[in-house]
Design a protein around this motif. Structure first.
Motif, PDB file in Angstrom:
ATOM      1  N   LEU A  17      -1.438  -4.274  -5.741  1.00  0.00           N
ATOM      2  CA  LEU A  17      -0.917  -4.183  -7.330  1.00  0.00           C
ATOM      3  C   LEU A  17      -0.102  -5.330  -7.130  1.00  0.00           C
ATOM      4  CD1 LEU A  17      -0.940  -3.218 -10.054  1.00  0.00           C
ATOM      5  CD2 LEU A  17       0.758  -1.598  -9.054  1.00  0.00           C
ATOM      6  N   ILE A  18      -0.435  -6.405  -8.229  1.00  0.00           N
ATOM      7  CA  ILE A  18       0.446  -7.647  -8.335  1.00  0.00           C
ATOM      8  C   ILE A  18       0.952  -7.772  -9.677  1.00  0.00           C
ATOM      9  CG2 ILE A  18       0.415 -10.185  -7.796  1.00  0.00           C
ATOM     10  CD1 ILE A  18      -2.097  -9.679  -6.049  1.00  0.00           C
ATOM     11  N   ALA A  19       2.235  -8.084  -9.896  1.00  0.00           N
ATOM     12  CA  ALA A  19       2.574  -8.172 -11.276  1.00  0.00           C
ATOM     13  C   ALA A  19       1.977  -9.587 -11.925  1.00  0.00           C
ATOM     14  CB  ALA A  19       4.028  -8.431 -11.214  1.00  0.00           C
ATOM     15  N   GLY A  20       1.976  -9.589 -13.152  1.00  0.00           N
ATOM     16  CA  GLY A  20       1.452 -10.759 -14.012  1.00  0.00           C
ATOM     17  C   GLY A  20      -0.370 -10.622 -14.171  1.00  0.00           C
ATOM     18  N   GLU A  21      -0.552 -11.181 -15.203  1.00  0.00           N
ATOM     19  CA  GLU A  21      -1.992 -10.910 -15.685  1.00  0.00           C
ATOM     20  C   GLU A  21      -2.926 -11.615 -14.674  1.00  0.00           C
ATOM     21  OE1 GLU A  21      -4.564 -11.703 -19.675  1.00  0.00           O
ATOM     22  OE2 GLU A  21      -2.539 -12.271 -19.368  1.00  0.00           O
ATOM     23  N   PHE A  22      -2.347 -12.398 -14.025  1.00  0.00           N
ATOM     24  CA  PHE A  22      -3.509 -13.280 -13.239  1.00  0.00           C
ATOM     25  C   PHE A  22      -2.972 -13.180 -11.856  1.00  0.00           C
ATOM     26  CE2 PHE A  22      -3.544 -15.764 -17.331  1.00  0.00           C
ATOM     27  CZ  PHE A  22      -4.818 -15.439 -17.538  1.00  0.00           C
ATOM     28  N   GLY A  23      -2.361 -12.141 -11.410  1.00  0.00           N
ATOM     29  CA  GLY A  23      -1.688 -11.829  -9.957  1.00  0.00           C
ATOM     30  C   GLY A  23      -1.154 -12.893  -9.485  1.00  0.00           C
ATOM     31  N   TYR A  24      -0.279 -13.526 -10.192  1.00  0.00           N
ATOM     32  CA  TYR A  24       0.607 -14.516  -9.533  1.00  0.00           C
ATOM     33  C   TYR A  24       2.147 -14.306  -9.495  1.00  0.00           C
ATOM     34  CZ  TYR A  24      -3.248 -17.734 -10.398  1.00  0.00           C
ATOM     35  OH  TYR A  24      -4.409 -18.218 -10.590  1.00  0.00           O
ATOM     36  N   GLY A  25       2.344 -13.024  -9.771  1.00  0.00           N
ATOM     37  CA  GLY A  25       3.475 -12.496  -9.494  1.00  0.00           C
ATOM     38  C   GLY A  25       3.976 -11.581  -8.147  1.00  0.00           C
ATOM     39  N   LYS A  26       5.043 -11.019  -8.193  1.00  0.00           N
ATOM     40  CA  LYS A  26       5.457 -10.366  -6.896  1.00  0.00           C
ATOM     41  C   LYS A  26       4.304  -9.088  -6.618  1.00  0.00           C
ATOM     42  CE  LYS A  26       8.781  -7.229  -8.877  1.00  0.00           C
ATOM     43  NZ  LYS A  26      10.264  -6.880  -8.664  1.00  0.00           N
ATOM     44  N   PHE A  27       4.414  -8.841  -5.511  1.00  0.00           N
ATOM     45  CA  PHE A  27       3.421  -7.623  -4.843  1.00  0.00           C
ATOM     46  C   PHE A  27       4.381  -6.462  -5.377  1.00  0.00           C
ATOM     47  CE2 PHE A  27       1.581 -11.059  -2.543  1.00  0.00           C
ATOM     48  CZ  PHE A  27       0.202 -10.610  -2.427  1.00  0.00           C
ATOM     49  N   LEU A  28       3.500  -5.696  -6.076  1.00  0.00           N
ATOM     50  CA  LEU A  28       4.276  -4.333  -6.261  1.00  0.00           C
ATOM     51  C   LEU A  28       4.135  -3.085  -5.405  1.00  0.00           C
ATOM     52  CD1 LEU A  28       3.631  -4.685 -10.202  1.00  0.00           C
ATOM     53  CD2 LEU A  28       5.789  -5.257  -8.952  1.00  0.00           C
ATOM     54  N   TYR A  29       2.875  -3.146  -4.978  1.00  0.00           N
ATOM     55  CA  TYR A  29       2.033  -1.739  -4.047  1.00  0.00           C
ATOM     56  C   TYR A  29       1.173  -2.309  -3.340  1.00  0.00           C
ATOM     57  CZ  TYR A  29       1.085   2.976  -3.213  1.00  0.00           C
ATOM     58  OH  TYR A  29       0.984   4.021  -2.497  1.00  0.00           O
ATOM     59  N   THR A  30       0.985  -1.626  -2.103  1.00  0.00           N
ATOM     60  CA  THR A  30      -0.547  -2.203  -1.450  1.00  0.00           C
ATOM     61  C   THR A  30      -0.600  -0.929  -0.613  1.00  0.00           C
ATOM     62  OG1 THR A  30       0.632  -4.371  -0.835  1.00  0.00           O
ATOM     63  CG2 THR A  30      -0.906  -3.666   0.637  1.00  0.00           C
ATOM     64  N   VAL A  31      -1.811  -0.647  -0.824  1.00  0.00           N
ATOM     65  CA  VAL A  31      -2.663   0.336   0.163  1.00  0.00           C
ATOM     66  C   VAL A  31      -3.535  -0.416   1.281  1.00  0.00           C
ATOM     67  CG1 VAL A  31      -4.302   2.195   0.068  1.00  0.00           C
ATOM     68  CG2 VAL A  31      -3.172   1.538  -1.945  1.00  0.00           C
ATOM     69  N   ASP A  32      -3.053   0.031   2.394  1.00  0.00           N
ATOM     70  CA  ASP A  32      -3.658  -0.630   3.754  1.00  0.00           C
ATOM     71  C   ASP A  32      -5.020   0.481   4.351  1.00  0.00           C
ATOM     72  OD1 ASP A  32      -4.143  -1.952   5.955  1.00  0.00           O
ATOM     73  OD2 ASP A  32      -2.348  -1.678   6.788  1.00  0.00           O
ATOM     74  N   LEU A  33      -5.846  -0.241   4.020  1.00  0.00           N
ATOM     75  CA  LEU A  33      -7.060   0.864   4.753  1.00  0.00           C
ATOM     76  C   LEU A  33      -7.258   0.780   5.948  1.00  0.00           C
ATOM     77  CD1 LEU A  33      -9.636   0.054   1.559  1.00  0.00           C
ATOM     78  CD2 LEU A  33      -8.381   2.079   2.022  1.00  0.00           C
ATOM     79  N   SER A  34      -6.760  -0.400   6.646  1.00  0.00           N
ATOM     80  CA  SER A  34      -7.019  -0.657   7.996  1.00  0.00           C
ATOM     81  C   SER A  34      -6.096   0.489   8.885  1.00  0.00           C
ATOM     82  CB  SER A  34      -6.591  -2.128   8.823  1.00  0.00           C
ATOM     83  OG  SER A  34      -5.226  -2.106   8.212  1.00  0.00           O
ATOM     84  N   ALA A  35      -5.093   1.212   8.244  1.00  0.00           N
ATOM     85  CA  ALA A  35      -4.405   2.169   8.826  1.00  0.00           C
ATOM     86  C   ALA A  35      -5.018   3.288   8.910  1.00  0.00           C
ATOM     87  CB  ALA A  35      -2.972   2.476   7.861  1.00  0.00           C
ATOM     88  N   VAL A  36      -6.129   3.593   8.102  1.00  0.00           N
ATOM     89  CA  VAL A  36      -6.858   4.866   8.181  1.00  0.00           C
ATOM     90  C   VAL A  36      -7.874   4.875   9.197  1.00  0.00           C
ATOM     91  CG1 VAL A  36      -8.557   6.260   6.829  1.00  0.00           C
ATOM     92  CG2 VAL A  36      -6.526   5.273   5.581  1.00  0.00           C
TER      93      VAL A  36
END
Length: 77
Positions: A17-36
């Motif tokens: 999840l990235i701030a900004g309409e086009f994804g150029y902002g800061k990272f807000l949240y990440t789900v790491d599927l490789s951990a599963v």
């Protein structure tokens, strides 16, 4: 409401999840599927991670305007 975008990244097996309409902002949240699992994530796993990011966006009061890599949830990767 503030704008955000979600990006599904197959090589890294993450959904962000990235701030900004086009994804150029800061990272807000990440789900790491490789951990599963070390296996390639299934379309259902991608969809679950996408929904988790959407829930987090609502919690942080962001409106998701774009989703990049949505085809991974359809099984056409």
């Amino acid at each position: 409401m503030r704008k955000a975008s979600i990006e599904l990244v197959a090589p890294a097996k993450v959904v962000t999840l990235i701030a900004g309409e086009f994804g150029y902002g800061k990272f807000l949240y990440t789900v790491d599927l490789s951990a599963v699992s070390e296996d390639v994530p299934t379309p259902a796993q991608w969809l679950d991670a996408l929904e988790e990011c959407k829930r987090k966006a609502r919690e942080l009061r962001y409106d998701v305007s774009r989703v990049k890599g949505l085809n991974l949830t359809l099984g056409k990767n």
